[in-house]
Design a protein around this motif. Sequence first.
Motif, PDB file in Angstrom:
ATOM      1  N   VAL A  49      11.193  -8.460   5.500  1.00  0.00           N
ATOM      2  CA  VAL A  49       9.761  -8.134   5.602  1.00  0.00           C
ATOM      3  C   VAL A  49       9.080  -8.584   4.317  1.00  0.00           C
ATOM      4  N   THR A  50       8.042  -9.394   4.450  1.00  0.00           N
ATOM      5  CA  THR A  50       7.279  -9.875   3.300  1.00  0.00           C
ATOM      6  C   THR A  50       5.954  -9.136   3.232  1.00  0.00           C
ATOM      7  N   LEU A  51       5.694  -8.498   2.083  1.00  0.00           N
ATOM      8  CA  LEU A  51       4.441  -7.771   1.854  1.00  0.00           C
ATOM      9  C   LEU A  51       3.655  -8.485   0.767  1.00  0.00           C
ATOM     10  N   GLN A  52       2.342  -8.392   0.816  1.00  0.00           N
ATOM     11  CA  GLN A  52       1.508  -9.188  -0.076  1.00  0.00           C
ATOM     12  C   GLN A  52       0.307  -8.408  -0.599  1.00  0.00           C
ATOM     13  N   ALA A  53      -0.010  -8.663  -1.869  1.00  0.00           N
ATOM     14  CA  ALA A  53      -1.221  -8.117  -2.488  1.00  0.00           C
ATOM     15  C   ALA A  53      -2.163  -9.266  -2.806  1.00  0.00           C
ATOM     16  N   ASN A  54      -3.441  -9.076  -2.591  1.00  0.00           N
ATOM     17  CA  ASN A  54      -4.455 -10.084  -2.897  1.00  0.00           C
ATOM     18  C   ASN A  54      -5.488  -9.482  -3.841  1.00  0.00           C
ATOM     19  N   LEU A 115       6.159  -9.269  -2.210  1.00  0.00           N
ATOM     20  CA  LEU A 115       7.379  -8.480  -2.359  1.00  0.00           C
ATOM     21  C   LEU A 115       8.158  -8.601  -1.060  1.00  0.00           C
ATOM     22  N   VAL A 116       9.473  -8.803  -1.160  1.00  0.00           N
ATOM     23  CA  VAL A 116      10.313  -9.013   0.022  1.00  0.00           C
ATOM     24  C   VAL A 116      11.374  -7.920   0.111  1.00  0.00           C
ATOM     25  N   LEU A 117      11.478  -7.311   1.279  1.00  0.00           N
ATOM     26  CA  LEU A 117      12.534  -6.346   1.601  1.00  0.00           C
ATOM     27  C   LEU A 117      13.470  -7.012   2.600  1.00  0.00           C
ATOM     28  N   GLU A 118      14.751  -7.043   2.298  1.00  0.00           N
ATOM     29  CA  GLU A 118      15.689  -7.750   3.172  1.00  0.00           C
ATOM     30  C   GLU A 118      17.011  -7.011   3.249  1.00  0.00           C
ATOM     31  N   LYS A 131       5.634   2.751   3.676  1.00  0.00           N
ATOM     32  CA  LYS A 131       5.190   3.543   2.523  1.00  0.00           C
ATOM     33  C   LYS A 131       4.415   2.719   1.495  1.00  0.00           C
ATOM     34  N   LEU A 132       4.614   1.414   1.501  1.00  0.00           N
ATOM     35  CA  LEU A 132       3.978   0.570   0.480  1.00  0.00           C
ATOM     36  C   LEU A 132       2.563   0.209   0.908  1.00  0.00           C
ATOM     37  N   ASN A 133       1.682   1.210   0.927  1.00  0.00           N
ATOM     38  CA  ASN A 133       0.338   1.002   1.455  1.00  0.00           C
ATOM     39  C   ASN A 133      -0.582   0.232   0.516  1.00  0.00           C
ATOM     40  N   GLN A 134      -0.107  -0.089  -0.703  1.00  0.00           N
ATOM     41  CA  GLN A 134      -0.915  -0.931  -1.585  1.00  0.00           C
ATOM     42  C   GLN A 134      -0.748  -2.420  -1.266  1.00  0.00           C
ATOM     43  N   LEU A 135       0.169  -2.727  -0.337  1.00  0.00           N
ATOM     44  CA  LEU A 135       0.426  -4.111   0.072  1.00  0.00           C
ATOM     45  C   LEU A 135       0.197  -4.258   1.574  1.00  0.00           C
ATOM     46  N   ASN A 136      -0.082  -5.488   1.998  1.00  0.00           N
ATOM     47  CA  ASN A 136      -0.208  -5.804   3.415  1.00  0.00           C
ATOM     48  C   ASN A 136       1.039  -6.545   3.885  1.00  0.00           C
ATOM     49  N   ILE A 137       1.497  -6.268   5.091  1.00  0.00           N
ATOM     50  CA  ILE A 137       2.642  -6.980   5.666  1.00  0.00           C
ATOM     51  C   ILE A 137       2.138  -8.301   6.230  1.00  0.00           C
ATOM     52  N   VAL A 138       2.737  -9.408   5.772  1.00  0.00           N
ATOM     53  CA  VAL A 138       2.271 -10.725   6.206  1.00  0.00           C
ATOM     54  C   VAL A 138       3.311 -11.484   7.021  1.00  0.00           C
ATOM     55  N   ALA A 202      -4.584  -5.911   8.807  1.00  0.00           N
ATOM     56  CA  ALA A 202      -5.766  -5.422   8.107  1.00  0.00           C
ATOM     57  C   ALA A 202      -5.381  -4.244   7.225  1.00  0.00           C
ATOM     58  N   MET A 203      -6.203  -3.950   6.223  1.00  0.00           N
ATOM     59  CA  MET A 203      -5.959  -2.803   5.362  1.00  0.00           C
ATOM     60  C   MET A 203      -5.976  -1.531   6.204  1.00  0.00           C
ATOM     61  N   ARG A 204      -4.996  -0.641   5.973  1.00  0.00           N
ATOM     62  CA  ARG A 204      -4.943   0.588   6.750  1.00  0.00           C
ATOM     63  C   ARG A 204      -6.067   1.537   6.304  1.00  0.00           C
ATOM     64  N   ALA A 205      -6.649   2.184   7.257  1.00  0.00           N
ATOM     65  CA  ALA A 205      -7.788   3.039   6.936  1.00  0.00           C
ATOM     66  C   ALA A 205      -7.370   4.483   6.689  1.00  0.00           C
ATOM     67  N   LYS A 206      -6.267   4.917   7.318  1.00  0.00           N
ATOM     68  CA  LYS A 206      -5.879   6.318   7.206  1.00  0.00           C
ATOM     69  C   LYS A 206      -4.530   6.429   6.508  1.00  0.00           C
ATOM     70  N   ALA A 207      -4.385   7.467   5.701  1.00  0.00           N
ATOM     71  CA  ALA A 207      -3.134   7.680   4.981  1.00  0.00           C
ATOM     72  C   ALA A 207      -1.979   7.899   5.952  1.00  0.00           C
ATOM     73  N   ALA A 208      -2.249   8.602   7.055  1.00  0.00           N
ATOM     74  CA  ALA A 208      -1.190   8.874   8.027  1.00  0.00           C
ATOM     75  C   ALA A 208      -0.664   7.580   8.617  1.00  0.00           C
ATOM     76  N   ASP A 209      -1.580   6.655   8.925  1.00  0.00           N
ATOM     77  CA  ASP A 209      -1.170   5.365   9.463  1.00  0.00           C
ATOM     78  C   ASP A 209      -0.456   4.546   8.407  1.00  0.00           C
ATOM     79  N   ALA A 210      -0.841   4.700   7.154  1.00  0.00           N
ATOM     80  CA  ALA A 210      -0.283   3.894   6.079  1.00  0.00           C
ATOM     81  C   ALA A 210       1.200   4.125   5.898  1.00  0.00           C
ATOM     82  N   GLU A 211       1.668   5.372   6.113  1.00  0.00           N
ATOM     83  CA  GLU A 211       3.065   5.677   5.877  1.00  0.00           C
ATOM     84  C   GLU A 211       3.894   5.643   7.159  1.00  0.00           C
ATOM     85  N   ALA A 212       3.312   5.185   8.251  1.00  0.00           N
ATOM     86  CA  ALA A 212       4.068   5.064   9.490  1.00  0.00           C
ATOM     87  C   ALA A 212       5.064   3.921   9.371  1.00  0.00           C
ATOM     88  N   ALA A 213       6.269   4.111   9.915  1.00  0.00           N
ATOM     89  CA  ALA A 213       7.295   3.070   9.864  1.00  0.00           C
ATOM     90  C   ALA A 213       6.839   1.831  10.628  1.00  0.00           C
TER      91      ALA A 213
END
Length: 235
Positions: A49-54, A115-118, A131-138, A202-213
């Motif tokens: 999984v590749t996550l990205q910050a802009n 950031l890459v999780l493998e 859990k990494l809600n400061q990054l977007n999954i790309v 897109a950026m998550r709007a809710k904290a509950a959604d942000a930490e969803a697997a």
Amino acid sequence: MSRYSAPMLLSAAYLAASVSLVHAEPLRANVVSFQATATQEVTQDLLAVTLQANREGAQAAEVQAGLKQTLDAALSEAKRSAQPGAMEVRTGYFSVNPRYGNNGRINGWQGTAQLVLEGTDTTRISQTAGKLNQLNIVNVSYGLSRALREQHESALTAEAINRFRSRAGELSKNFGFTHYSLGEVNVQTGDPGFQGRPMMMAMRAKAADAEAALPVEPGKGVLTVTVSGQVILSQ
């Protein structure tokens, strides 16, 4: 010595060299080249999984510092769940580039950090990614781990070799020969590697959604072993 002696000697030497070359590399007859392949479909077990910050800003240093801060925080969070083989954590692409206006001049800077999780523990990876809600999954990619490849390649290699030998026997019989011997033979293994699926989220709007697997589902990979080479047919 006559003026014709040197050319005649050279011609004789060239002829001798040519005859020697012919004897050194005789033409091989009754040689057949072909290949045999064995394949197996396997459920992919390696998730990446590749996550990205802009970031954007007026100064390059400002953008770089913001990306570094975000990446450091994400790394610290991800490493808490890291485990060799199950989930490896590594940084990926990092860049800061100028942004140009309509007049062709630089009017700001923009940057990207990844950031890459493998690993093979898909539950651990998907939960960490959520859990990494400061990054977007790309990007989400599946592949085959080395352990899974090695588990199946031995049997596939034996199957491909048996198919090659069986085909050699058929060709020998069809061409009117009774025996064959092996010439040069190559064994090659391969799989399709990672198969990625871009996920510009897109950026998550809710904290509950942000930490969803992150929902993930493995696909199928095809392992292939190919035996190619030559056999010499004989009576």
